[in-house]
Design a protein around this motif. Structure first.
Motif, PDB file in Angstrom:
ATOM      1  N   LEU A   1       0.825  -1.220   0.000  1.00  0.00           N
ATOM      2  CA  LEU A   1       0.000   0.000   0.000  1.00  0.00           C
ATOM      3  C   LEU A   1       0.861   1.273   0.000  1.00  0.00           C
ATOM      4  CD1 LEU A   1      -3.010  -0.827   2.350  1.00  0.00           C
ATOM      5  CD2 LEU A   1      -3.054  -0.410  -0.106  1.00  0.00           C
ATOM      6  N   GLN A   2       2.051   1.194   0.597  1.00  0.00           N
ATOM      7  CA  GLN A   2       2.939   2.354   0.591  1.00  0.00           C
ATOM      8  C   GLN A   2       3.377   2.735  -0.819  1.00  0.00           C
ATOM      9  OE1 GLN A   2       6.162   1.466   3.215  1.00  0.00           O
ATOM     10  NE2 GLN A   2       4.972   1.824   5.088  1.00  0.00           N
ATOM     11  N   LYS A   3       3.368   1.729  -1.724  1.00  0.00           N
ATOM     12  CA  LYS A   3       3.810   1.973  -3.094  1.00  0.00           C
ATOM     13  C   LYS A   3       2.676   2.415  -4.014  1.00  0.00           C
ATOM     14  CE  LYS A   3       7.344  -1.644  -2.732  1.00  0.00           C
ATOM     15  NZ  LYS A   3       7.822  -2.928  -3.300  1.00  0.00           N
ATOM     16  N   VAL A   4       1.421   2.291  -3.556  1.00  0.00           N
ATOM     17  CA  VAL A   4       0.277   2.612  -4.418  1.00  0.00           C
ATOM     18  C   VAL A   4       0.062   4.124  -4.446  1.00  0.00           C
ATOM     19  CG1 VAL A   4      -2.208   2.315  -4.761  1.00  0.00           C
ATOM     20  CG2 VAL A   4      -0.814   0.397  -3.961  1.00  0.00           C
ATOM     21  N   PRO A   5       0.043   4.780  -5.623  1.00  0.00           N
ATOM     22  CA  PRO A   5      -0.226   6.221  -5.691  1.00  0.00           C
ATOM     23  C   PRO A   5      -1.638   6.530  -5.194  1.00  0.00           C
ATOM     24  CG  PRO A   5       0.600   5.383  -7.779  1.00  0.00           C
ATOM     25  CD  PRO A   5       0.266   4.196  -6.945  1.00  0.00           C
TER      26      PRO A   5
ATOM     27  N   THR B   1      -9.583   1.720  -9.022  1.00  0.00           N
ATOM     28  CA  THR B   1      -8.601   2.844  -9.047  1.00  0.00           C
ATOM     29  C   THR B   1      -7.665   2.723  -7.843  1.00  0.00           C
ATOM     30  OG1 THR B   1      -9.968   4.353  -7.737  1.00  0.00           O
ATOM     31  CG2 THR B   1     -10.309   4.341 -10.135  1.00  0.00           C
ATOM     32  N   ASN B   2      -6.564   3.426  -7.934  1.00  0.00           N
ATOM     33  CA  ASN B   2      -5.624   3.429  -6.806  1.00  0.00           C
ATOM     34  C   ASN B   2      -6.283   3.957  -5.546  1.00  0.00           C
ATOM     35  OD1 ASN B   2      -3.394   2.421  -8.240  1.00  0.00           O
ATOM     36  ND2 ASN B   2      -2.990   4.452  -9.117  1.00  0.00           N
ATOM     37  N   ALA B   3      -7.076   5.045  -5.693  1.00  0.00           N
ATOM     38  CA  ALA B   3      -7.741   5.625  -4.528  1.00  0.00           C
ATOM     39  C   ALA B   3      -8.719   4.637  -3.895  1.00  0.00           C
ATOM     40  CB  ALA B   3      -8.477   6.904  -4.939  1.00  0.00           C
ATOM     41  N   GLU B   4      -9.473   3.888  -4.738  1.00  0.00           N
ATOM     42  CA  GLU B   4     -10.415   2.891  -4.217  1.00  0.00           C
ATOM     43  C   GLU B   4      -9.678   1.761  -3.496  1.00  0.00           C
ATOM     44  OE1 GLU B   4     -14.079   3.290  -7.434  1.00  0.00           O
ATOM     45  OE2 GLU B   4     -12.370   1.957  -7.845  1.00  0.00           O
TER      46      GLU B   4
END
Length: 442
Positions: A407-411, A438-441
């Motif tokens: 998760l630390q690597k996900v924009p 999406t990354n935010a989701e």
């Protein structure tokens, strides 16, 4: 800085800090401009409105302001002339780098670099070689003091400009500098002045410090002690019932230090009358002993005294004599590196170190400081990524460590998440069956 503080300490106590709180900060740049333009009336416009101001007081202040202005202008001209004759012989150069104009449109924000194009090391070496004080640009580590470059006047021969170095600017490490035409000493026009990001080599021709303080005191002449005014101002009449500043000598028997005074010292001690007393004596004639006796026998009880000398050696002599006479309530202001051993015991930091409450507060502060450092170390350790723990059977990283690291690597944007092997495993762990996410989701 004001006659009433220095010469009449027994009749009135005053505070420069309290005045500045009441009146707001002093416009040193405006005072400097008025002096260089010989516009003394501008500096006295508030004096006329003060209660108790008289024509005699206004004339007194105006005459002295004109003298201060002429003296400052003469020092500038002499400094420029000496530099031109020697072509910078022993002069230490400064590089004035103008960043941008200030919002008032008069001053510039500029950084000052010692040594001009030769560099700081070369300038310091030249100052030592010529037996000159090594200039510094940072705030002095004295017991109270401005940045040493404040109130200096720097001359640029190439640009025919004089820069007045004012207070520190908003930009860190920058000063407010005001450019003047070196010929007319008027404020430089937009065409004459510097431009943004321009660096100008200058030399220091003089300091305006003394002139500014005197001019500021004269502009406040209406606050002069009632007892001083008839002594200093021609035509002023003494106020009725004015206080006697000195303790009668006959009431001070047995209060001295026991020092045997000679005839001249004794006569001077007896003749101290009125708010202003001038005692003159060549070196070695016992002025320090006389001052000590005057302090012990002629100053009224509970009065505060300001003792000023032109050398650190003289102040150390006074402190030693006061100390020998049993006087302990003293504060010495000056650089610890330059004052004597006796004076060092009475600088503000040394006095505070002997206070029980201050010592207790410092102990608590150090304890809190250590606790804060320990807490910062624990936070730093907690932020470090943990080494992944792997399942012995499958050889895969455990779910918790894997999820945190992935998760630390996900924009944190709304772009579609890339289906890498790591993201695919992450979606399986959290039970997400969406084809698109999406990354935010995520």
């Amino acid at each position: 800085r004001q006659p009433s503080i220095i010469l009449h300490v027994a009749s009135r106590t005053s505070s420069r800090q309290r005045q500045m709180q009441e009146d707001g900060p002093v416009d040193w740049e405006g005072i400097c401009a008025s002096l260089l333009q010989r516009n003394c009336i501008k500096l006295l416009r508030d004096l006329k409105q003060e209660p108790g101001s008289t024509a005699e007081l206004f004339a007194y202040a105006k005459n002295w302001l004109e003298s201060v202005a002429e003296e400052l202008i003469s020092e500038i001209n002499d400094g420029i002339r000496d530099f031109q004759r020697g072509r910078g012989g022993a002069a230490v150069e400064y590089e004035v780098s103008c960043k941008r104009p200030c919002s008032d449109g008069v001053a510039w924000e500029a950084s000052l670099k010692l040594g001009g194009k030769d560099g700081e090391a070369a300038a310091s070496e030249r100052a030592r070689r010529e037996n000159l004080p090594v200039p510094v640009l940072s705030v002095a580590e004295d017991e109270g003091g401005d940045a040493p470059m404040t109130y200096q006047l720097l001359y640029s021969e190439a640009r025919s400009l004089i820069f007045f170095v004012g207070r520190p600017a908003e930009l860190p490490g920058h000063f407010r500098v005001v450019p003047f035409d070196a010929n007319s000493l008027h404020l430089a026009s937009a065409q004459q002045g510097p431009s943004a990001e321009e660096s100008i080599t200058c030399v220091a021709v003089t300091t305006a410090l003394s002139s500014l303080y005197r001019a500021d005191a004269l502009s406040r002449a209406g606050r002069m002690s009632d007892a001083l005014r008839p002594v200093l101002v021609p035509g002023e009449r003494p106020a009725d019932g004015s206080r006697k500043p000195w303790l009668p000598l006959e009431r001070s028997e047995g209060m001295g230090s026991g020092t045997q005074l000679n005839a001249g010292q004794t006569a001077a001690l007896r003749s101290m009358e009125g708010p202003v007393v001038l005692v003159q004596g060549p070196p070695g004639t016992g002025k320090s002993s006389f001052i000590t006796e005057a302090f012990l026998r002629r100053i009224p009880p509970k009065a505060k005294v300001l003792a000023c000398t032109s050398t650190n050696k003289a102040i150390d002599s006074l402190v030693s004599k006061f100390e020998s006479a049993g006087v302990k309530e003293m504060i010495v202001v000056g650089s610890k590196d330059r004052i004597g051993e006796a004076s060092q015991r009475y600088v503000l930091s040394a006095r505070l170190a002997t206070e029980e409450k201050v010592a207790k507060a410092e102990k608590l502060f150090k304890k809190a400081e250590n606790a804060a450092e320990c807490a910062e170390e624990r936070v730093a350790q907690a932020k470090k990524p943990k080494k992944p723990k792997k399942d012995a059977a499958t050889g895969q990283e455990d779910n918790r460590g894997f999820v945190e690291r992935t998760l630390q690597k996900v924009p944190k944007d709304k772009a579609e998440a890339k289906k890498t092997p790591g993201i695919t495993r992450l979606m399986a762990i959290i039970g997400c069956s969406q084809v698109r996410i999406t990354n935010a989701e995520l």
